[in-house]
Enzyme design. Sequence first.
Site, PDB file in Angstrom:
ATOM      1  N   GLY A 160     -11.594 -85.970  27.333  1.00 16.42           N
ATOM      2  CA  GLY A 160     -10.338 -85.642  27.874  1.00 16.42           C
ATOM      3  C   GLY A 160     -10.559 -84.292  28.860  1.00 16.42           C
ATOM      4  O   GLY A 160     -11.988 -84.081  28.986  1.00 16.42           O
ATOM      5  N   ARG A 161      -9.694 -83.466  29.026  1.00 16.97           N
ATOM      6  CA  ARG A 161      -9.883 -82.321  29.729  1.00 16.97           C
ATOM      7  C   ARG A 161     -10.945 -81.368  29.246  1.00 16.97           C
ATOM      8  O   ARG A 161     -11.762 -80.853  29.829  1.00 16.97           O
ATOM      9  CB  ARG A 161      -8.636 -81.548  29.921  1.00 16.97           C
ATOM     10  CG  ARG A 161      -7.502 -82.415  31.104  1.00 16.97           C
ATOM     11  CD  ARG A 161      -5.981 -81.862  30.830  1.00 16.97           C
ATOM     12  NE  ARG A 161      -5.619 -82.325  29.555  1.00 16.97           N
ATOM     13  CZ  ARG A 161      -4.154 -82.721  29.300  1.00 16.97           C
ATOM     14  NH1 ARG A 161      -3.606 -82.645  30.500  1.00 16.97           N
ATOM     15  NH2 ARG A 161      -3.825 -83.091  28.252  1.00 16.97           N
ATOM     16  N   ARG A 183     -12.115 -93.308  24.486  1.00 18.52           N
ATOM     17  CA  ARG A 183     -11.347 -94.718  24.457  1.00 18.52           C
ATOM     18  C   ARG A 183     -11.527 -95.373  25.992  1.00 18.52           C
ATOM     19  O   ARG A 183     -11.642 -96.530  25.782  1.00 18.52           O
ATOM     20  CB  ARG A 183      -9.846 -94.545  24.255  1.00 18.52           C
ATOM     21  CG  ARG A 183      -9.154 -94.676  22.902  1.00 18.52           C
ATOM     22  CD  ARG A 183      -7.878 -94.153  22.992  1.00 18.52           C
ATOM     23  NE  ARG A 183      -7.575 -93.040  23.539  1.00 18.52           N
ATOM     24  CZ  ARG A 183      -6.464 -92.360  23.814  1.00 18.52           C
ATOM     25  NH1 ARG A 183      -5.511 -92.664  23.099  1.00 18.52           N
ATOM     26  NH2 ARG A 183      -6.404 -91.122  24.518  1.00 18.52           N
ATOM     27  N   ALA A 243     -11.564 -80.074  17.494  1.00 18.57           N
ATOM     28  CA  ALA A 243     -10.741 -80.961  17.743  1.00 18.57           C
ATOM     29  C   ALA A 243      -9.704 -80.848  16.666  1.00 18.57           C
ATOM     30  O   ALA A 243      -8.427 -80.075  16.740  1.00 18.57           O
ATOM     31  CB  ALA A 243     -11.100 -82.378  18.076  1.00 18.57           C
ATOM     32  N   ARG A 244      -9.603 -81.420  15.721  1.00 18.95           N
ATOM     33  CA  ARG A 244      -8.617 -81.331  14.220  1.00 18.95           C
ATOM     34  C   ARG A 244      -9.388 -81.827  13.153  1.00 18.95           C
ATOM     35  O   ARG A 244     -10.260 -82.496  12.895  1.00 18.95           O
ATOM     36  CB  ARG A 244      -7.417 -82.490  14.681  1.00 18.95           C
ATOM     37  CG  ARG A 244      -6.422 -82.200  15.495  1.00 18.95           C
ATOM     38  CD  ARG A 244      -5.598 -80.820  14.919  1.00 18.95           C
ATOM     39  NE  ARG A 244      -4.348 -80.833  15.853  1.00 18.95           N
ATOM     40  CZ  ARG A 244      -4.409 -79.912  16.848  1.00 18.95           C
ATOM     41  NH1 ARG A 244      -5.636 -79.362  17.008  1.00 18.95           N
ATOM     42  NH2 ARG A 244      -3.492 -79.465  17.438  1.00 18.95           N
ATOM     43  N   GLU A 273      -6.498 -77.578   6.263  1.00 19.14           N
ATOM     44  CA  GLU A 273      -6.311 -76.151   6.729  1.00 19.14           C
ATOM     45  C   GLU A 273      -5.124 -75.748   6.623  1.00 19.14           C
ATOM     46  O   GLU A 273      -4.096 -76.146   6.724  1.00 19.14           O
ATOM     47  CB  GLU A 273      -6.990 -75.917   8.205  1.00 19.14           C
ATOM     48  CG  GLU A 273      -6.140 -76.375   9.275  1.00 19.14           C
ATOM     49  CD  GLU A 273      -6.623 -76.204  10.590  1.00 19.14           C
ATOM     50  OE1 GLU A 273      -7.792 -76.901  10.842  1.00 19.14           O
ATOM     51  OE2 GLU A 273      -6.064 -75.744  11.624  1.00 19.14           O
ATOM     52  N   HIS A 291      -9.692 -71.920  13.131  1.00 19.89           N
ATOM     53  CA  HIS A 291      -8.968 -72.451  14.293  1.00 19.89           C
ATOM     54  C   HIS A 291      -8.779 -71.538  15.560  1.00 19.89           C
ATOM     55  O   HIS A 291      -7.544 -71.237  15.568  1.00 19.89           O
ATOM     56  CB  HIS A 291      -7.808 -73.228  13.672  1.00 19.89           C
ATOM     57  CG  HIS A 291      -7.157 -74.162  14.507  1.00 19.89           C
ATOM     58  ND1 HIS A 291      -6.474 -75.328  13.942  1.00 19.89           N
ATOM     59  CD2 HIS A 291      -7.117 -74.377  15.898  1.00 19.89           C
ATOM     60  CE1 HIS A 291      -6.204 -76.132  14.820  1.00 19.89           C
ATOM     61  NE2 HIS A 291      -6.597 -75.605  15.916  1.00 19.89           N
TER      62      HIS A 291
HETATM   63  C1  8YV Z   1      -3.691 -74.087  18.685  1.00 19.57           C
HETATM   64  C2  8YV Z   1      -4.489 -76.082  18.983  1.00 19.57           C
HETATM   65  O1  8YV Z   1      -3.969 -72.517  18.549  1.00 19.57           O
HETATM   66  O2  8YV Z   1      -3.553 -76.432  20.971  1.00 19.57           O
HETATM   67  C3  8YV Z   1      -3.999 -77.012  20.220  1.00 19.57           C
HETATM   68  O3  8YV Z   1      -4.020 -78.051  19.972  1.00 19.57           O
HETATM   69  O4  8YV Z   1      -5.367 -76.638  18.202  1.00 19.57           O
HETATM   70  C4  8YV Z   1      -4.609 -74.471  18.912  1.00 19.57           C
HETATM   71  O5  8YV Z   1      -4.954 -74.259  20.292  1.00 19.57           O
HETATM   72  C5  8YV Z   1      -2.792 -74.442  17.336  1.00 19.57           C
HETATM   73  O6  8YV Z   1      -2.546 -75.916  17.385  1.00 19.57           O
HETATM   74  C6  8YV Z   1      -1.588 -73.886  17.118  1.00 19.57           C
HETATM   75  O7  8YV Z   1      -0.618 -74.022  17.802  1.00 19.57           O
END
Ligand code: 8YV
Length: 328
Positions: A160-161, A183, A243-244, A273, A291
């Site tokens: 993605g971006r 994808r 990412a996550r 987390e 994060h």
């Molecule tokens: C945020 C992130 O800091 O934008 C996202 O998806 O993971 C981070 O930039 C975090 O989700 C808190 O909102």
Amino acid sequence: MNYTDRKPRILVSRAIFPDVLAQLEAVFEVEHNQADAVWSPRELTERLQGKDGALTTGGERISAELLQACPGLKICANMAVGFNNFDVPAMTAAGVQGTNAPDVLTETTADFGFALMMATARRVAESEHFLRAGQWTRWSYDMFCGSDIHGATLGILGMGRIGQAIARRGFHGFGMPVIYHNRSRLDPATEATCGARYVDKDTLLTQADHLVLVVPYSAASHHAIGAAELARMKPTATLTNIARGGIVDDAALAAALRNRQIAAAGLDVFEGEPQVHPDLLTVPNVVLTPHIASATLATRRAMAQLAADNLLRFFGDGSVLTPVNTLA
Ligand code: 8YV
């Protein structure tokens, strides 16, 4: 709902920039959380009673159960590009607009992804700990030898971006051949701008020298990198996850790092987390950050502003800037 009789009621579920909060308070009746307490799902549900909208961050789960308990809610504006904390089908079914905060964090997050990848490959954190511990007594030819970034193959999962912004850095700045899996394939013009070549997932795993994960979290991407995938990677490769949590099986990664199945990892996100898998805390060849990929003041401000603007527009003319769902 006609807001001529009363102001819309908004919950801001975490602390945000005071001047952005002030913009909301000028127009809405706001319950804020400038003390920055982390509310349980139950407390969040209670505080959302009677609210028309919410400004959330990626940590607050907007579940079907919560939506059922908060029938007055009309919009949740996430201060994050990722919105896996939203049950989007349940929000759509309940007529709740969701918005996220894309674009404003793309370059900042890509900078950090690149920095984490470089810190990982060049063993920045590990060698800094060594120095601080007073263990640096002499130079030696192989002390903290890592692997090169320039000219190495950059692999990107999720294009993605942010993935594209990382690819541009690698291709134009460091002469890296870029391969990616996603994808859907990018159009040829975008591929050319990023210098990126589409490959299947196994080719990505086996050919990347530095693999960066930028894929959104979903049931489909849960443990996209587990023991089997780590076993396909080069023993000299690095893995970076901005990412996550949950995209990587953290227990399997810790084992792969300990066994030197891959050389090193850089992680900004973790399963569960802010808890971190205890095995990751004891392996030396991993760089761990809390994060912070989007954490520059300018970018966090822009993210908060975009979330606020979505609320201001929604209760102004009914439009939003960055929807994640379409209401009937
Ligand atoms: C945020 C992130 O800091 O934008 C996202 O998806 O993971 C981070 O930039 C975090 O989700 C808190 O909102």
